[in-house]
Design a protein around this motif. Sequence first.
Motif, short mmCIF file in Angstrom:
data_model
loop_
_atom_site.label_atom_id
_atom_site.label_comp_id
_atom_site.label_asym_id
_atom_site.label_seq_id
_atom_site.Cartn_x
_atom_site.Cartn_y
_atom_site.Cartn_z
N GLU A 128 4.88 56.54 35.96
CA GLU A 128 5.90 57.48 35.49
C GLU A 128 7.29 56.99 35.85
O GLU A 128 8.21 57.05 35.05
CB GLU A 128 5.65 58.86 36.09
CG GLU A 128 6.62 59.92 35.60
CD GLU A 128 6.32 61.29 36.16
OE1 GLU A 128 7.28 62.07 36.29
OE2 GLU A 128 5.14 61.57 36.46
N ARG A 129 7.45 56.50 37.06
CA ARG A 129 8.74 55.99 37.49
C ARG A 129 9.16 54.77 36.66
O ARG A 129 10.33 54.64 36.30
CB ARG A 129 8.69 55.64 38.98
CG ARG A 129 9.95 55.11 39.54
CD ARG A 129 11.02 56.17 39.53
NE ARG A 129 12.20 55.59 40.16
CZ ARG A 129 13.28 56.27 40.41
NH1 ARG A 129 13.35 57.54 40.12
NH2 ARG A 129 14.31 55.70 40.96
N ALA A 130 8.23 53.90 36.37
CA ALA A 130 8.53 52.72 35.55
C ALA A 130 8.98 53.13 34.15
O ALA A 130 9.92 52.56 33.60
CB ALA A 130 7.32 51.81 35.48
N THR A 131 8.34 54.16 33.60
CA THR A 131 8.71 54.66 32.28
C THR A 131 10.11 55.25 32.30
O THR A 131 10.92 55.02 31.41
CB THR A 131 7.70 55.72 31.80
OG1 THR A 131 6.40 55.13 31.75
CG2 THR A 131 8.05 56.27 30.44
N GLN A 132 10.43 56.01 33.34
CA GLN A 132 11.76 56.60 33.47
C GLN A 132 12.83 55.53 33.63
O GLN A 132 13.92 55.65 33.06
CB GLN A 132 11.81 57.54 34.68
CG GLN A 132 11.00 58.79 34.52
CD GLN A 132 10.92 59.62 35.80
OE1 GLN A 132 11.39 59.20 36.86
NE2 GLN A 132 10.30 60.78 35.71
N SER A 133 12.53 54.50 34.39
CA SER A 133 13.49 53.43 34.61
C SER A 133 13.75 52.62 33.36
O SER A 133 14.85 52.13 33.12
CB SER A 133 13.00 52.50 35.73
OG SER A 133 12.95 53.20 36.94
N ALA A 134 12.72 52.47 32.54
CA ALA A 134 12.84 51.67 31.32
C ALA A 134 13.58 52.43 30.21
O ALA A 134 14.15 51.83 29.32
CB ALA A 134 11.46 51.26 30.81
#
Length: 58
Positions: free
Chosen positions: A51-57
Amino acid sequence: VETHRSLFDGSNCGIRMEGRPVWSVQHHPEASPGPQDSFYLFERFASAMAERATQSAG
């Protein structure tokens, strides 16, 4: 917030922070008595990272 309590002595063995993806346990979930007893902790961690990776991207 307390999330886990020792069955042996009642001590606190897990916490989580409300409103944030922060949690901790004070035991070795990978050494659980059963093969899937605490697998949910690893799933929760992997989901939070994804989820964090998706938000960062985005």
